[in-house]
Design a protein around this motif. Structure first.
Motif, mmCIF file in Angstrom:
data_model
loop_
_atom_site.group_PDB
_atom_site.id
_atom_site.type_symbol
_atom_site.label_atom_id
_atom_site.label_comp_id
_atom_site.label_asym_id
_atom_site.label_seq_id
_atom_site.Cartn_x
_atom_site.Cartn_y
_atom_site.Cartn_z
ATOM 1 N N PRO A 137 34.826 47.576 39.127
ATOM 2 C CA PRO A 137 35.254 46.183 38.980
ATOM 3 C C PRO A 137 34.624 45.302 40.055
ATOM 4 O O PRO A 137 34.422 45.723 41.184
ATOM 5 N N GLU A 138 34.315 44.083 39.676
ATOM 6 C CA GLU A 138 33.774 43.121 40.617
ATOM 7 C C GLU A 138 34.905 42.209 41.094
ATOM 8 O O GLU A 138 35.698 41.730 40.291
ATOM 9 N N PHE A 139 34.956 41.985 42.396
ATOM 10 C CA PHE A 139 35.992 41.150 42.974
ATOM 11 C C PHE A 139 35.432 39.762 43.243
ATOM 12 O O PHE A 139 34.238 39.588 43.472
ATOM 13 N N GLY A 140 36.303 38.773 43.181
ATOM 14 C CA GLY A 140 35.888 37.396 43.361
ATOM 15 C C GLY A 140 35.610 37.072 44.810
ATOM 16 O O GLY A 140 35.766 37.898 45.715
ATOM 17 N N PRO A 141 35.208 35.814 45.054
ATOM 18 C CA PRO A 141 34.851 35.410 46.430
ATOM 19 C C PRO A 141 36.041 35.402 47.383
ATOM 20 O O PRO A 141 35.849 35.379 48.596
ATOM 21 N N GLU A 142 37.269 35.399 46.830
ATOM 22 C CA GLU A 142 38.438 35.402 47.717
ATOM 23 C C GLU A 142 38.717 36.784 48.302
ATOM 24 O O GLU A 142 39.616 36.940 49.132
ATOM 25 N N TYR A 143 37.968 37.800 47.868
ATOM 26 C CA TYR A 143 38.123 39.160 48.388
ATOM 27 C C TYR A 143 37.036 39.449 49.415
ATOM 28 O O TYR A 143 35.904 38.973 49.308
ATOM 29 N N GLY A 192 42.370 41.205 49.617
ATOM 30 C CA GLY A 192 42.514 40.017 48.801
ATOM 31 C C GLY A 192 43.581 39.066 49.297
ATOM 32 O O GLY A 192 44.204 39.279 50.350
ATOM 33 N N PRO A 193 43.826 37.985 48.544
ATOM 34 C CA PRO A 193 44.804 36.977 48.972
ATOM 35 C C PRO A 193 46.212 37.532 49.160
ATOM 36 O O PRO A 193 46.919 37.123 50.076
ATOM 37 N N ALA A 194 46.637 38.455 48.285
ATOM 38 C CA ALA A 194 47.999 38.987 48.403
ATOM 39 C C ALA A 194 48.183 39.756 49.709
ATOM 40 O O ALA A 194 49.228 39.664 50.361
ATOM 41 N N GLY A 195 47.182 40.530 50.092
ATOM 42 C CA GLY A 195 47.280 41.273 51.345
ATOM 43 C C GLY A 195 47.340 40.353 52.542
ATOM 44 O O GLY A 195 48.136 40.565 53.480
ATOM 45 N N ARG A 196 46.512 39.320 52.534
ATOM 46 C CA ARG A 196 46.558 38.356 53.647
ATOM 47 C C ARG A 196 47.892 37.619 53.676
ATOM 48 O O ARG A 196 48.465 37.389 54.754
ATOM 49 N N ASP A 197 48.380 37.243 52.505
ATOM 50 C CA ASP A 197 49.666 36.543 52.438
ATOM 51 C C ASP A 197 50.800 37.420 52.954
ATOM 52 O O ASP A 197 51.728 36.940 53.622
#
Length: 264
Positions: free
Chosen positions: A27-33, A42-47
């Motif tokens: 899978p390819e991850f977006g620029p937020e990863y 990703g964003p959830a981990g940072r949050d």
């Protein structure tokens, strides 16, 4: 003959490699990863790291207020759990912030300051303080626990997964000691929204007048997948049979055996 047999085997191997299903692409991850040695961040981990840091900035001080202002030994016990638990999580979240390059807050937010102010303004040794203490902290921990479960089940970063697991253990311990005070108001559906759902009577499910139409798209997709899988198996089976027949043919020299009468 051996050369011809080797050529047939090589050709068969090439055909088998073409017939075999190709491995699924990663899978390819977006620029937020961001990619780390522990997995994608990703964003959830940072949050999650930010929320755990914010929790420690007000729940540790709240625990100290419980020790200082409450006359209820169960509230004091809850305060001790809050102090020790968030001291552990705060040290770990600061370490993970440095490791994963996630900036973390150094001050609590406005809501948290307001909750601390409520506890500070409540009279020491009063039931009012104990109620504010237990209910504000129980509501906050309930929301965080659900958030941690979502992150724990979805993250592919091993550091975040392990930390989310430990946070869930600590938060659940805090929920239990807060509920043990006997001061948590489970009828406050704004603070604990699931209370109303749990209290609702359960009746028989209504029977629809018209049965819903059976969707056909998933079944078609399954049939296509089954046919694709079966087609690959059939091709492999044919190739194996070709290899066996070709081997026998080459082993015998490609000539039919003469009968005994013809040799005489």
């Amino acid at each position: 003959m051996l050369t011809r047999l080797a050529q047939v085997v090589t050709a068969l191997a090439i055909l088998c490699s073409l017939a075999a299903p190709q491995a699924a692409a990663q899978p390819e991850f977006g620029p937020e990863y961001t990619q780390t040695q522990f997995g994608p961040m990703g964003p959830a981990g940072r949050d999650m790291l930010v929320k755990v840091r914010l929790a420690g900035l007000w729940e540790g001080p709240a625990g100290r207020l419980g020790l200082e202002k409450s006359a209820n030994p169960l509230v004091k016990e809850a305060g001790r759990h809050l102090i020790s638990g968030h001291a552990e999580l705060d040290a770990k979240v600061l370490e993970l912030g440095r490791t994963l390059n996630v900036p973390l807050p150094s001050d609590s937010n406005a809501d948290q300051k307001g909750w601390i102010a409520e506890m500070t303004n409540a009279p020491a040794g009063s039931a009012e303080f104990d109620r504010v203490f237990a209910n504000r902290l129980r509501a906050a921990h309930g929301g965080v626990y659900k958030f941690l479960a979502v992150v724990r089940t979805g993250t592919r970063n091993t550091l975040i997964r392990d930390f989310a697991k430990r946070c869930m253990e600590v938060v659940l311990d805090h929920i239990q000691v807060l509920e043990a005070t006997g001061m948590v108001d489970f009828t406050d559906t704004e603070a604990i929204p699931l209370a109303a759902l749990a209290a609702a009577p359960v009746g028989p499910a209504p029977v629809p007048a018209v049965p819903p139409a059976v969707p056909t798209v998933p079944r078609t997709q399954n049939i296509a997948q089954e046919n694709g899988s079966g087609g690959s198996d059939a091709i492999l089976g044919v190739l194996v049979m070709v290899a066996v027949v070709g081997g026998i043919y080459l082993w015998t020299g490609g000539r039919p055996r003469r009968s005994r009468s013809s040799r005489e």
